[in-house]
Every structure is written in structure tokens, then in C-alpha cells.
Design a protein around this motif. Structure first.
Motif, PDB file in Angstrom:
ATOM      1  N   ASN A 465       0.828  -1.201   0.000  1.00  0.00           N
ATOM      2  CA  ASN A 465       0.000   0.000   0.000  1.00  0.00           C
ATOM      3  C   ASN A 465       0.864   1.253   0.000  1.00  0.00           C
ATOM      4  O   ASN A 465       0.586   2.214  -0.705  1.00  0.00           O
ATOM      5  N   LYS A 468       2.071   1.705  -3.335  1.00  0.00           N
ATOM      6  CA  LYS A 468       0.972   1.980  -4.255  1.00  0.00           C
ATOM      7  C   LYS A 468       0.491   3.423  -4.138  1.00  0.00           C
ATOM      8  O   LYS A 468       0.197   4.079  -5.124  1.00  0.00           O
ATOM      9  N   TYR A 469       0.377   3.895  -2.890  1.00  0.00           N
ATOM     10  CA  TYR A 469      -0.215   5.204  -2.682  1.00  0.00           C
ATOM     11  C   TYR A 469       0.838   6.306  -2.510  1.00  0.00           C
ATOM     12  O   TYR A 469       0.590   7.320  -1.856  1.00  0.00           O
ATOM     13  N   ASP A 492       5.329   6.344   4.675  1.00  0.00           N
ATOM     14  CA  ASP A 492       5.468   6.761   3.282  1.00  0.00           C
ATOM     15  C   ASP A 492       5.214   8.249   3.143  1.00  0.00           C
ATOM     16  O   ASP A 492       4.681   8.888   4.048  1.00  0.00           O
ATOM     17  N   ILE A 495      -0.018   9.908  -0.605  1.00  0.00           N
ATOM     18  CA  ILE A 495      -1.195  10.783  -0.655  1.00  0.00           C
ATOM     19  C   ILE A 495      -1.820  10.989   0.715  1.00  0.00           C
ATOM     20  O   ILE A 495      -2.573  11.921   0.924  1.00  0.00           O
ATOM     21  N   GLN A 510     -13.468  -1.398   1.429  1.00  0.00           N
ATOM     22  CA  GLN A 510     -13.470   0.049   1.564  1.00  0.00           C
ATOM     23  C   GLN A 510     -12.245   0.634   0.885  1.00  0.00           C
ATOM     24  O   GLN A 510     -11.110   0.349   1.261  1.00  0.00           O
ATOM     25  N   LEU A 512     -10.712   4.397  -0.140  1.00  0.00           N
ATOM     26  CA  LEU A 512     -10.952   5.764   0.311  1.00  0.00           C
ATOM     27  C   LEU A 512     -10.556   6.763  -0.761  1.00  0.00           C
ATOM     28  O   LEU A 512      -9.819   6.437  -1.688  1.00  0.00           O
ATOM     29  N   LEU A 525      -9.536  -4.975  -0.015  1.00  0.00           N
ATOM     30  CA  LEU A 525      -9.559  -6.154   0.868  1.00  0.00           C
ATOM     31  C   LEU A 525      -8.335  -6.215   1.768  1.00  0.00           C
ATOM     32  O   LEU A 525      -8.386  -6.708   2.882  1.00  0.00           O
ATOM     33  N   LEU A 527      -6.295  -4.363   3.700  1.00  0.00           N
ATOM     34  CA  LEU A 527      -6.147  -3.946   5.092  1.00  0.00           C
ATOM     35  C   LEU A 527      -7.093  -4.698   6.008  1.00  0.00           C
ATOM     36  O   LEU A 527      -6.759  -4.979   7.157  1.00  0.00           O
ATOM     37  N   PHE A 553       2.044   3.358   9.138  1.00  0.00           N
ATOM     38  CA  PHE A 553       1.333   2.188   9.657  1.00  0.00           C
ATOM     39  C   PHE A 553       2.270   1.496  10.640  1.00  0.00           C
ATOM     40  O   PHE A 553       3.452   1.328  10.359  1.00  0.00           O
TER      41      PHE A 553
HETATM   42  P1  ADP Z   1      -6.682  -1.568  -1.671  1.00  0.00           P
HETATM   43  O1  ADP Z   1      -6.674  -2.872  -2.393  1.00  0.00           O
HETATM   44  O2  ADP Z   1      -7.658  -0.600  -2.230  1.00  0.00           O
HETATM   45  O3  ADP Z   1      -5.322  -0.993  -1.521  1.00  0.00           O
HETATM   46  P2  ADP Z   1      -6.626  -1.831   1.210  1.00  0.00           P
HETATM   47  O4  ADP Z   1      -7.600  -2.515   2.114  1.00  0.00           O
HETATM   48  O5  ADP Z   1      -5.248  -2.316   1.224  1.00  0.00           O
HETATM   49  O6  ADP Z   1      -7.254  -1.940  -0.229  1.00  0.00           O
HETATM   50  O7  ADP Z   1      -6.664  -0.315   1.561  1.00  0.00           O
HETATM   51  C1  ADP Z   1      -7.878   0.338   1.707  1.00  0.00           C
HETATM   52  C2  ADP Z   1      -7.800   1.788   1.351  1.00  0.00           C
HETATM   53  O8  ADP Z   1      -7.020   2.469   2.335  1.00  0.00           O
HETATM   54  C3  ADP Z   1      -7.106   2.061   0.035  1.00  0.00           C
HETATM   55  O9  ADP Z   1      -8.013   1.986  -1.020  1.00  0.00           O
HETATM   56  C4  ADP Z   1      -6.581   3.471   0.245  1.00  0.00           C
HETATM   57  O10 ADP Z   1      -7.616   4.398  -0.028  1.00  0.00           O
HETATM   58  C5  ADP Z   1      -6.295   3.543   1.740  1.00  0.00           C
HETATM   59  N1  ADP Z   1      -4.857   3.344   2.024  1.00  0.00           N
HETATM   60  C6  ADP Z   1      -4.266   2.213   2.458  1.00  0.00           C
HETATM   61  N2  ADP Z   1      -2.939   2.400   2.668  1.00  0.00           N
HETATM   62  C7  ADP Z   1      -2.684   3.672   2.368  1.00  0.00           C
HETATM   63  C8  ADP Z   1      -1.478   4.493   2.362  1.00  0.00           C
HETATM   64  N3  ADP Z   1      -0.286   4.000   2.723  1.00  0.00           N
HETATM   65  N4  ADP Z   1      -1.601   5.783   1.982  1.00  0.00           N
HETATM   66  C9  ADP Z   1      -2.796   6.271   1.613  1.00  0.00           C
HETATM   67  N5  ADP Z   1      -3.950   5.567   1.585  1.00  0.00           N
HETATM   68  C10 ADP Z   1      -3.903   4.288   1.955  1.00  0.00           C
END
Ligand code: ADP
Length: 923
Positions: A465, A468-469, A492, A495, A510, A512, A525, A527, A553
Motif C-alpha cells: 500500500n 501503491k499510494y 510513506d 497521498i 473500503q 478511500l 480487501l 487492510l 502504519f
Molecule cells: P486496496 O486494495 O484498495 O489498496 P486496502 O484494504 O489495502 O485496499 O486499503 C484500503 C484503502 O485504504 C485504500 O483503497 C486506500 O484508499 C487507503 N490506504 C491504504 N494504505 C494507504 C497508504 N499508505 N496511503 C494512503 N492511503 C492508503
């Protein structure tokens, strides 16, 4: 019997519903019982109170009624006495008796209670004894008064008023009479006679009978000697209360004790169920009331009946609702189950071809490939892996939701796990242009006990994550520990997450901040699953984030130490991968052609003799025709699944009972092992088949005598056909050439070339590493040690490759002390290795003098190469270049050939053309 069993089964399944229904029914029953008791008590009280007031009224009236004649007698007796003393004679007295009696009958009071005239017996009147009675018709009058009871009673009472009951069967009166009588004396105390008053008992009793009758009860008057004086049934009057025909006869004895009798159940003379009350009165008579229950209880019974009906209706409605709710719940559970099994099936269906893709790609990587092809294969593998991980997420989620997911703890090498995660993310961050820092703070326990796969999944999810973000900047991974916990901190500069979104972060599905994350692939899924795993491990996951700035995290997991012995069982297998069993016969059963190919390919690595079957039936047929040493049996097959096929094979009896059968399964679910072992399998292996796992299975289940697995040196001695090169290689301890050959391509020649190239770079790379370390540049060091790690693995130097991995991890974690400590020994070993290899590849050999080539031939061939390049015929082009390189065309041309070869290997046809065009034109 089966109906009962089914019923018991049903009750077991519907335990909740049964409990609810039982509860409703017992609540209903309790309500009825309580209201019945309440009603009964109320009715009792009402009955008792009513009867008591009835009694009181009757008693009061009765006592006062009895008082009136006694008073009248008192006055009358005195007047008679005075008359006698004044010399009145019998006639005068008789007249007086009649006058007074007549007068009294005119008055209502006495008359109403049954006044029946006076009576007198005088012994002192002139003319002898005389009996005077007023208002009476005698049945007979020649009776000796002195023998009569009332007279005797009066004498016995000695001046007080006596009472005597005379029943209608008396010889004189035809009615039941009560006679109050008293002796009269003159002033000298001489008895003048006895004066009495008669009261008709029926009148007295009628009142009692009447007032009780108004209350629908039976009034009874009983004399002190238990003679019934009043009763609505006139037939009873005059009878003894203890007479057996009397309904309450059995109470007679008890009455005599003088105790009150309350609410004694009897049948009334009409046969109605009733209760009897008896009480002794002041004059020792008994007053009784018999109350038929019917009228009293009727209302109560009616109320209770209504209550029961209403309650039953209510209970039924409730039970109906409960059943409906249960049915709805069952339905939704069933739908959920369908959903889960649909998910499981779909993912199974997807996983099967996925496994084939991954397996084939694996096999492909054992083939001779050029760089471009290798990169394609890697891409395929990576895409397949990420697809598989989404599918696995969905499976995990459905398992978590149905509570079927449990952890499988083992002892594992924590550093190896960290290495794995670090190298994975240093790669992906590098690809995305992010800075990746990682740090291990302090010394970590080397061996932990826990579910390493799930721990890796947790870290991969969170780090994934973070990458990815995050578009630019860094991802920092820090591992630290307290006395009891490991703390993984993943930071990280991405965003970030909005404050209001934080609470939703761990919800299933969920995602976000749709505006920002729309373009980023995800399912929402990760998290949720991560959190479940962390919590199953007894840990917690925390998050802090500043929107637009980045997130942190924190995963906290309790430390459970593992054992080194247990953790090491899986290690160092690569070196032992020299297992051959050319005489062993193996059957692979799978309905999927691709899976068969993968299994065949993998087993082929061990030079095994493989047969295949596409169905359970075919397998059963084949095992009977051939003498197999081992069977791999797919679990899920249409028509007959692996479990059934295995069962049938076992039932063939004899040697088939012991034939090793290994289950192949795509869903390595929890508890699968037990299921397979209980179903007649000897063991199981999950798909995609892991080479090491396969090796372990083969080693365990193939007949020992068919396995050729000696130490490498021993085997090399035996193999007569072994080349000089392999003989030479067998003397180099650090390298396992067998592995190396498999790694590069499978042919000795190719391996030889690779090894030669590797040998050329050893010293150069050592210099680079040494320089980087001297400068303290851990980054540069880690890059070159990483490259060294891969090269070492490729040539089959597994031990050294592992040391390189350690150094790489330490350098990425900025642990320069560790690197400085371990590097010199590592370098020495590399230098050693180089020296050993130089013996095999003498410099002279490398610089072997080539024959000089013909310039015209060179030109002609270059033309062909150009043509091949423009037609994208890489094979043709490469072959010509390789041929040309066997000759010496002068330094310039030789260099050119080398450059062209390089361009070809990178599929750069333009590059080839650019290099060769000038030569072609110059012609
Ligand atoms: P996804 O497959 O969408 O990544 P996750 O359950 O891993 O699903 O994460 C849920 C949501 O939490 C993500 O869609 C994102 O919006 C937010 N998120 C998770 N990790 C981060 C992060 N490191 N920085 C920003 N947003 C995050």
C-alpha cells in the motif's frame, strides 16, 4: 430409527430455534400456571370471605333470634310465679297462658322466629299437678310430663334456662321444637313448677337455609348432639349428621372437637363438587354452609380458559414468527454459503489455469532463453502472481468471514523473512523511482515461532500500500522491538488519508478518497485481511496519517521465539537437489491438461518415468496395469474426485493398500492435510507445485533403492560418461554444477559459458564491493552484492549466494558494522573460487588463437545478417554472427561482431542495422 435420527439431526442443526420455541412454550406454560394459581387463590379468598360473612350474619341473627324467646320466657315465668304465689288457680293460669300467647303471636318478632306458645307444669296448685300449654294441638296428651325431656332438662338446669330439642317424630309435637324451660320457685325456695316457651325450629333454621340459598349455597343447622335441624333437603332434617347417607357425615366426628372446619371438599347432596364450612355456635349447635364450587369457579375457569386460548394463540404466533425468522436466516446463511462456495469454486477455477500459467512459466525459465524472452517470462509470472494474490485475498476473506481461517505456526528464520520482504520492496520501489530505506533497530531474534506466511502477507500488504499510494518521495520500513513485541513501522510520503476516512480504513471493500485512488488498482480487501491476521496473532495495527503528506502504519506483533532445528529443516535443499530415479515409475492424475504438463515437466527434472491419467477411472485402470512407485492424484476432478479414486484403489487390496498416493490440491485450505490423510492419501502437495516441496515428497515416498542420491563426488565417480569439465567442477566445493546447469538452461555448454563469464567478473565485482564498503557507501555496496547474489545462485554457488543475501540485507538496513565484519571472509572465498575456476578456464583458453577469416566471406555474411535484421529473424542473424566469431577478422571487425551480438541479444534490430549498414554501403 432413521426418522428419529433425522429428527435428532434436525434438532441439532436448529438448536437455536428449538431453544427459542421451548422458551416461548415454557413462558406460556408458566403464564397459565401462575394465572391458574392466582385465580384459584383469588377465588378461594373470595369464597372464604363470602362464607365468613354469611356465617357471621347467620350467627348473629341466630343468636339474637334465640335471645328473644328466652327473654320472653323470663318475663312470663316471673308473672306466672307471682300469680301462683298470689293463689291463682289452674284456670286463671290457663287464661293467662292463652292471652299472653295470643298477644305475642300478634307481634311480628317472636312469631317470625317460630314462637309456638308457652308450656307450664305446676306441682303445687290446688287440685294436683297440672300441665298447661298454649297454642297447641296435641297428638296425644296422656303422657307423664315429669318423664319428658324438656322437664328433666329444666330440673337439671336448677333455675337457669335449659334448652331442649324435640324432633317432629316426637310423640306429642308434629314439628321440630326447641323448648326453653326454667323452674320457678316461691320466696321460700320451694319449686312451684316449670315454665317453658316453645319455638318451632324450622322457622329458626329457615332463615339460615334462606340466606345461604340466596348465595347459591346450602345452609345447615345441627344440634349439639349432631341432629340435623335445618337443611334445604327436608329429608335430612332430624337425621344424625353422622348418618352415612348424609353427604358431610365424615365431618361429624371432627365437628365434635369444636374446631372450625374450613373449605373441606365434599359432594353436595345434589352431587355437585362443593366445599363445606362448619362452625360451632355459642349454644353448642353447629352452623354449616356447603358451597358448590361451580358458580364460584365458573368465572375463574372461564377467565383461565380465555387466558389459555389467548396465550396459546400468542405463543403460536410467536413460534410462527420465530420459524419464519429462522427460515429467513437459514436462507440467508445458505445464500452466504452459496456465495462462499461460489467464490471458492470460482477462485479454484481461476487458480487452476493460473497455476498452470505459473508452473509453465517456471518450466519455461529452465529453458534456454534470451534476455528479452526472460523479461517476457518474468512479466507473465509477475502478472500471474498478482492475479493469484487477488484471488487468494478473496479466498482469505471468505475464510475469515466464515471463521475457517486459522494460523499455522512454525519455527522460521526471521531474518530470511525480512530479507525477502526487503528485497521485494527494494525492487518495486526502485522500479517506481521511490527511495526505499530500511532499518533494523537492534538485534532481532533469529528464529521466531508463528505463521511466517501470514506475517509476510501482513508486511507485504502494508508495504505494498505504501508503495501503491506514494507517487514520489520515500517508503521507510523500520523494524524494532520491545521486550515482548516486534514493531514494524512503515512510513510513506504518499497521498495520505483524510481524518474522516481513518475509521473506515480497515473495512472490507473500503477504498478511500476515490478522487485520488481511482487510478490505483485495488480491491479494498488488503487492510481488512491484514487487520484480521494481526489480531489473530494477538497484535494490533495502528495508523497515523496527514492528508497529502503521507502515512505511518505500525504493526505490533508479540514475540514468540522459535527453534533453530525446526526452522532449518527446509533450508539447504537446493544443494541436495541431486536426486534421480530413472527406474521409478510415477503416475500423475489430473483432469487438467496444463497441470499434467507442469507436473510432468517438474518431475522430468528428476528424470522420472512419468505416466499420466486424466480421470480417476483411468488412474484405477493404469495402476492395475503398471507397477507404479508413486501416484500424484488431483483432488478436484469431475465425475470421480481424487478422494474417491484413492479409496477405490485402496479397496483393490494387496499392494494397493500401501501404494504411496499424494494428493495434489489447488486449495491448500486449513485442515486439508487431515482430510487427505484420513481419506487414504499418504501426503499432499499444493499447487502451484513448489520444487522443494516436490523434492521432499519424492525423497520420502520413492522406494529408497530406486533413488540415486549420493554425494555429488560419489556420483561423478560412477558416471562413466561424465565430461572432463564436470569432473573438474566436482572438485570445486562451493559450486554445485548440477544446480547451475538447471538454472541456466539444462545444457552443459551453456552453463560452461555462463560460468566462464561469471569467473571473468568475480575480481572486478570484488573490487567494486570493497571500494563501496571502504567509502561507507552502503547503497552502492548493496547494489553490487545483490548482483553477486544472483550470479552466485545462477552458477549454483548456493552457500555463497546466501552469504551475499545476508550482506545485502544488512547493507540495506545500513548495518555497516555487520558488512565490514563479514565481507572480508566472503571476498576471500570469492577470490578462492576464482582461482579454482581459472584452473578450469585457463586464460590461454580464453585467448585461443582464431584462424583468420576471409574478408569477402565476412562481407557476404554481413549482408545476410542485415537481411535477417530487417526481417526480424533473430535466430538466423545470431547464428551467422556466432559462426563469424569463430574466425579472426581483425580487431575492429571482431569488436563489431561482439557489438552486433549484443544488440541481437537485446532485440535491437535497429541497432544491428546501424552498426552494419556502413560496411554494406562501403562495398
Ligand atoms: P486496496 O486494495 O484498495 O489498496 P486496502 O484494504 O489495502 O485496499 O486499503 C484500503 C484503502 O485504504 C485504500 O483503497 C486506500 O484508499 C487507503 N490506504 C491504504 N494504505 C494507504 C497508504 N499508505 N496511503 C494512503 N492511503 C492508503
Amino acid at each position: 430409527m432413521s426418522i428419529i435420527n433425522n429428527f435428532i439431526q434436525l434438532i441439532k442443526q436448529k438448536r437455536l430455534l428449538v431453544v427459542q420455541i421451548l422458551f416461548t412454550l415454557s413462558a406460556f406454560l408458566a403464564m397459565i400456571i401462575f394465572s391458574y394459581i392466582f385465580m384459584k387463590n383469588t377465588v378461594h379468598r373470595y369464597l372464604r370471605e363470602n362464607t365468613k360473612s354469611l356465617f357471621d350474619a347467620a350467627e348473629t341473627k341466630f343468636t339474637s333470634d334465640l335471645l328473644d324467646p328466652q327473654q320472653a320466657l323470663g318475663g312470663f315465668a316471673n308473672a306466672v310465679r307471682v300469680m301462683i304465689m298470689n293463689g291463682s288457680d289452674a284456670d286463671e293460669l290457663r287464661t293467662y297462658f292463652n292471652e299472653i300467647s295470643n298477644y305475642l303471636t300478634l307481634g311480628k318478632d317472636l312469631n317470625a322466629i317460630g314462637f309456638n306458645g308457652f308450656i307450664g307444669y305446676f306441682e303445687t296448685l290446688p287440685g294436683g299437678h297440672v300441665l298447661i300449654e298454649s297454642l297447641i294441638q296435641y297428638k296425644q296428651h296422656d303422657i307423664d310430663t315429669t318423664q319428658r325431656q324438656w322437664y328433666l332438662d329444666a330440673l337439671a338446669a336448677k333455675g337457669r334456662i335449659s334448652d331442649t330439642v324435640i324432633l317432629s317424630d316426637d310423640i306429642i309435637y308434629d314439628k321440630n321444637m326447641l323448648i326453653y324451660a326454667v323452674c320457678i320457685y316461691n320466696d321460700a325456695g320451694r319449686r312451684l313448677g316449670v315454665v317453658g316457651v316453645r319455638v318451632q325450629i324450622d322457622h329458626l333454621g329457615s332463615y339460615i337455609v334462606e340466606i345461604t340459598r340466596l348465595q347459591k349455597a346450602i345452609g345447615i343447622l345441627i344440634s349439639d348432639d349432631l341432629i340435623i335441624l335445618a337443611h334445604p333437603n327436608s329429608a335430612f332434617v332430624g337425621k344424625s349428621a353422622s348418618d352415612t347417607e348424609i353427604p358431610f357425615s365424615e365431618l361429624a366426628e371432627e365437628m365434635k372437637t369444636g374446631k372450625e372446619i374450613l373449605e373441606r371438599p365434599i359432594l353436595s347432596y345434589k352431587g355437585d363438587p362443593s366445599v363445606a364450612f362448619f362452625k360451632k355456635l355459642q349454644n353448642n349447635w353447629y352452623l354449616g354452609v356447603v358451597v358448590p364450587k361451580g358458580p364460584y369457579y365458573r368465572d375463574a375457569t372461564r377467565m383461565v380458559t380465555i387466558l389459555i386460548i389467548m396465550g396459546a394463540a400468542l405463543a403460536l404466533v410467536l413460534i410462527f414468527i420465530l420459524i419464519r425468522v429462522d427460515a429467513a436466516r437459514t436462507k440467508s446463511e445458505l445464500e452466504n454459503q452459496h456465495k462462499s462456495s461460489f467464490l471458492a469454486n470460482v477462485s479454484h477455477e481461476i487458480r487452476t489455469p493460473m497455476n498452470a500459467i505459473i508452473g509453465m512459466t517456471d518450466l519455461l525459465s529452465y529453458e534456454t532463453l534470451n534476455k528479452r524472452q526472460i523479461s517476457f517470462v518474468n512479466d507473465i509470472k509477475q502478472s500471474a502472481q498478482s492475479l493469484l494474490s487477488i484471488i487468494n485475498d478473496i479466498l482469505d476473506l471468505s475464510k475469515i468471514e466464515s471463521g475457517k481461517l486459522t494460523l499455522s505456526p512454525v519455527s522460521f528464520d526471521f531474518y530470511a523473512l525480512l530479507d525477502n520482504v526487503f528485497s521485494m520492496f527494494s525492487y518495486v520501489t526502485q522500479k517506481k523511482g521511490l527511495e526505499f530505506q530500511y532499518e533494523i533497530e537492534g538485534k532481532m531474534p533469529t528464529y521466531l515461532y508463528g505463521d511466517d506466511i501470514r506475517l509476510k502477507q501482513i508486511l507485504t500488504n502494508v508495504c505494498g500500500n505504501a508503495v501503491k499510494y506514494t507517487e514520489k518521495g520515500y517508503v521507510k520500513f523500520k523494524v524494532s522491538k520491545t521486550d515482548s513485541d516486534l514493531i514494524f513501522e512503515i512510513k510513506d510520503s504518499g497521498i495520505g488519508i483524510r481524518k474522516q476516512d481513518l475509521p473506515k480504513l480497515f473495512n472490507v471493500f473500503q477504498r478511500l478518497d476515490a478522487g485520488q485512488t481511482r487510478t490505483i488498482v485495488g480491491t479494498g480487501l488488503g487492510l481488512s485481511i491484514t487487520k484480521s491476521f494481526v489480531e489473530m496473532m494477538g497484535g494490533e495495527i495502528l495508523v497515523e496519517s496527514e492528508y497529502g503528506q503521507g502515512s505511518v502504519f505500525k504493526v505490533i506483533i508479540p514475540i514468540v521465539l522459535g527453534k533453530e532445528e525446526d526452522a532449518k529443516t527446509k533450508k539447504k535443499l537446493d544443494e541436495d537437489l541431486v536426486l534421480y530415479a530413472p527406474d521409478a515409475r510415477i503416475l500423475v492424475v489430473d483432469d487438467n491438461e496444463f497441470n499434467i504438463k507442469v507436473a510432468e515437466g517438474l518431475l522430468g527434472l528428476y528424470k522420472l518415468n512419468v505416466h499420466t491419467a486424466f480421470s480417476g477411472n483411468e488412474a484405477i485402470h493404469l495402476v492395475q496395469q503398471n507397477d507404479y512407485d508413486l501416484v500424484f492424484m488431483d483432488h478436484m476432478m469431475p465425475e470421480m474426485d481424487g478422494i474417491e479414486a484413492t479409496d477405490r484403489i485402496r479397496r483393490l487390496g494387496g499392494k494397493f493398500k500401501d501404494l504411496p498416493i499424494i494428493a495434489l490440491t489447488a486449495n491448500a485450505v486449513q485442515g486439508a492435510k487431515e482430510i487427505f490423510l484420513n481419506s487414504g492419501f499418504n501426503s499432499f502437495i499444493s499447487k502451484p507445485i513448489d520444487v522443494q516441496e516436490l523434492y521432499l515428497i519424492l525423497k520420502e515416498w520413492l522406494p529408497k533403492e530406486k533413488i540415486q542420491e549420493q554425494k555429488l563426488e560419489e556420483r561423478t565417480k560412477e558416471e562413466k560418461t561424465q565430461s572432463d569439465f564436470m569432473k573438474a567442477m566436482s572438485k570445486i566445493n562451493e559450486i554445485n554444477a548440477e544446480i547451475g546447469i538447471k538454472r541456466v538452461s539444462g545444457t552443459e555448454d551453456m552453463y560452461r559459458d555462463t560460468l566462464q563469464l561469471f569467473n571473468k567478473m568475480i575480481i572486478r565485482e570484488c573490487d567494486t564491493m570493497t571500494a563501496a564498503l571502504d567509502k561507507g557507501d552502503t547503497k552502492a555496496f548493496s547494489i553490487s552484492v545483490h548482483a553477486m547474489k544472483s550470479s552466485l545462485a545462477t552458477v549454483g554457488a548456493m552457500n555463497l549466494s546466501e552469504v551475499a543475501l545476508r550482506l545485502e540485507t544488512a547493507s540495506k538496513g545500513n548495518d555497516i558494522d555487520f558488512c565490514k565484519d563479514r565481507y572480508p571472509a566472503f571476498r576471500d572465498k570469492l577470490v578462492n573460487l576464482h582461482e579454482e575456476l581459472v584452473v578450469i578456464f585457463p586464460e590461454a583458453e580464453l585467448k585461443k588463437k582464431k584462424e583468420s577469416g576471409d574478408a569477402a566471406y565476412f562481407k557476404e555474411q554481413i549482408g545476410k545478417v542485415l537481411a535477417a535484421a530487417s526481417d526480424f529473424e533473430i535466430d538466423v542473424g545470431q547464428k551467422i554472427i556466432k559462426d563469424l566469431q569463430n574466425y579472426d577478422f581483425g580487431e575492429q571487425n571482431n569488436d563489431l561482431l561482439e557489438k552486433v551480438a549484443k544488440e541481437f541479444s537485446e532485440f535491437n534490430f535497429d541497432g544491428v542495422t546501424k552498426l552494419l549498414k556502413p560496411l554494406d554501403n562501403s562495398a
